[in-house]
Design a protein around this motif. Structure first.
Motif, mmCIF file in Angstrom:
data_model
loop_
_atom_site.group_PDB
_atom_site.id
_atom_site.type_symbol
_atom_site.label_atom_id
_atom_site.label_comp_id
_atom_site.label_asym_id
_atom_site.label_seq_id
_atom_site.Cartn_x
_atom_site.Cartn_y
_atom_site.Cartn_z
ATOM 1 N N LEU A 193 4.650 -5.743 -11.597
ATOM 2 C CA LEU A 193 3.370 -5.835 -10.715
ATOM 3 C C LEU A 193 2.460 -7.033 -11.358
ATOM 4 C CD1 LEU A 193 1.318 -4.497 -8.955
ATOM 5 C CD2 LEU A 193 0.654 -3.017 -10.326
ATOM 6 N N GLN A 194 2.416 -7.153 -12.049
ATOM 7 C CA GLN A 194 1.225 -8.300 -13.418
ATOM 8 C C GLN A 194 1.837 -9.707 -12.782
ATOM 9 O OE1 GLN A 194 -1.354 -7.025 -13.515
ATOM 10 N NE2 GLN A 194 -0.712 -4.933 -14.110
ATOM 11 N N ARG B 224 0.322 -6.816 -3.655
ATOM 12 C CA ARG B 224 0.919 -6.044 -5.016
ATOM 13 C C ARG B 224 1.400 -4.352 -4.685
ATOM 14 N NH1 ARG B 224 -1.294 -7.927 -9.458
ATOM 15 N NH2 ARG B 224 -2.042 -5.533 -10.752
ATOM 16 N N SER B 225 0.448 -3.842 -3.338
ATOM 17 C CA SER B 225 1.412 -3.017 -2.659
ATOM 18 C C SER B 225 2.258 -2.685 -2.519
ATOM 19 C CB SER B 225 0.455 -2.035 -1.940
ATOM 20 O OG SER B 225 0.351 -1.254 -1.343
ATOM 21 N N GLU C 89 4.574 -2.188 -6.106
ATOM 22 C CA GLU C 89 4.602 -1.459 -7.182
ATOM 23 C C GLU C 89 5.934 -0.275 -6.435
ATOM 24 O OE1 GLU C 89 1.164 0.837 -6.057
ATOM 25 O OE2 GLU C 89 -0.578 0.093 -6.984
ATOM 26 N N ASN C 90 6.524 -0.452 -5.781
ATOM 27 C CA ASN C 90 8.028 -0.117 -5.148
ATOM 28 C C ASN C 90 8.885 -1.135 -4.993
ATOM 29 O OD1 ASN C 90 6.451 2.117 -4.218
ATOM 30 N ND2 ASN C 90 5.643 1.047 -2.834
#
Length: 416
Positions: free
Chosen positions: A172-173, A162-163, A166-167
């Motif tokens: 993200l979900q 997930r980190s 984010e990019n």
């Protein structure tokens, strides 16, 4: 709203954006995930140590501990598998067939994502990374429900995923992890048809049977691995012993390790002691039928009826002597979990009979069953090994995580 419903709903919402994501966007996300896992290696290993300590405090078997264990080498292998997915063709949006009907309608069948994949699995924190990345590459969202035995490891791996997301341009979900481990929540998950499109269980026989029997959500069954090695009368001695040792002891705790060795009587009369001695030197406990007990010069345990159906996942193997290949085939088909079966033989007719008559997802001639694996098959990774016959069978790579739909082009046709 419960954690399950909230996270399942978020995963479902992510599927719309995922289904329209480009191959470039997916591959960039996979690379960032692989890089993040490598960056977080020490954090993941520290989390894994907590799981191992908990396993030992609960006196879990060494085979279970091995399935939980992560090492620097295993983490590197896992990250490399993610990078291998980048080089593989995106199976989504591919034209599978096209034809034109007499009335002029043009029909095309194209591959599409399944939607939301629910993953219920025991131990094996590598499944967390493999399953998530396979789903992302195929435009699927995933809801992960790992077991408490690897909860720290799974949480650390999902945090890395997930980190990285984010990019990226992927939602993200897309990757959700269920923290609630209660049986009631699992039962609710099995019936969450509104949000889940398919369930894939990975673990022991009890877990898989429970999911298959109680789920209303469609299930892809990844069966237990009661795998057999049949040593034919004509088998090369050195090859047979080498493959038996590898298939049993290279990593006994995995589903593609053999649990029963079936040996032709003629081969056993000359070479059984060599096979038994070689296995015992590797600390393998052998449970033999009465014919094996009679022929062995070494001390082995008597096999009971339950041993032929047992998935030991440990340094233990059952040993059966047969008079011909058909007796071997009958025994294997009766007790097989339809995972992986192997024959060691120099007789082409016997190999052909074995390949035609044994019912399993993967059949081997003169090779170890340990190769039944998505990475070894060139799939990059696998989300499981299906032992059923519908939709997917054997190691499930990218294509197994797709469905299809029909696109019909007309120019005003109406049905009379």
């Amino acid at each position: 709203m419960s954690e399950l419903l909230q996270k399942a709903s978020l995963a479902k919402q992510a599927t719309l954006q995922l289904s329209t994501s480009t191959t470039k966007q997916k591959n960039e996300a996979l690379q960032k995930i692989a890089d993040q896992v490598k960056k977080d290696k020490e954090l993941i290993l520290e989390a894994n140590k907590k799981d191992l300590a908990a396993a030992r405090s609960r006196n879990l078997s060494e085979s279970i501990a091995d399935r939980i264990l992560l090492t620097k080498e295993r983490l590197t292998y896992m990250a490399d598998a993610v990078e291998n997915l980048i080089d593989l063709t995106n199976p989504v949006g591919q034209s599978m067939a096209e034809w034109v009907r007499p009335n002029g309608l043009k029909i095309k069948r194209i591959s599409v994502p399944i939607g939301v994949v629910g993953m219920i699995y025991e131990a094996r924190p590598n499944v967390t990374l493999d399953a998530a990345c396979l789903c992302l590459k195929t435009g699927n969202a995933i809801l992960l429900r790992g077991s408490s035995s690897a909860s720290f490891s799974n949480r650390a791996i999902v945090k890395s995923i997930r980190s990285a997301l984010e990019n990226t341009e992927l939602p993200l979900q897309s990757v959700q992890q269920l923290e609630d481990k209660s049986r009631e929540t699992v039962r609710e998950m099995l019936r969450l048809n509104e949000y889940l499109d398919v369930l894939i269980p990975r673990g022991g026989r009890k877990l898989i049977d429970t999911v298959v029997q109680e789920a209303s959500v469609p299930v892809i069954e990844t069966g237990a691995g009661n795998c057999h090695l049949y040593i034919d009368a004509t088998a090369n001695v050195e090859m047979a012993v080498s493959i038996a040792i590898n298939a049993k002891t290279q990593r006994p705790s995995v589903c593609n390790a053999i649990e029963t060795i079936v040996v032709h009587r003629d081969w056993a009369n000359s070479h059984l002691d060599l096979l038994i001695d070689s296995l015992q030197q590797k600390s393998v406990i052998i449970k033999g039928d009465k014919h094996a007990l009679e022929r062995s010069s070494f001390a082995i345990e008597p096999a009971e009826d339950v041993d032929w159906a047992e998935e030991y996942l440990d340094n233990m193997v059952a040993l059966k002597i047969v008079t011909n290949i058909w007796e071997a085939i009958d025994h294997i088909n009766h007790f097989s979990s339809k995972h992986s079966e192997a024959i060691i033989s120099e007789s082409i007719p016997n190999v052909e009979a074995f390949f035609q008559s044994v019912d399993a997802a993967a059949l081997y001639h003169n090779a170890s069953t340990r190769f039944t694996d998505g990475f070894e098959f060139g799939f990059g990774a696998e989300i499981g090994i299906s032992t059923q016959k519908l939709h997917a069978r054997g190691p499930m790579g990218l294509s197994a995580l797709t469905s299809y739909k029909y696109l019909i082009e007309g120019d005003g046709q109406v049905k009379c």
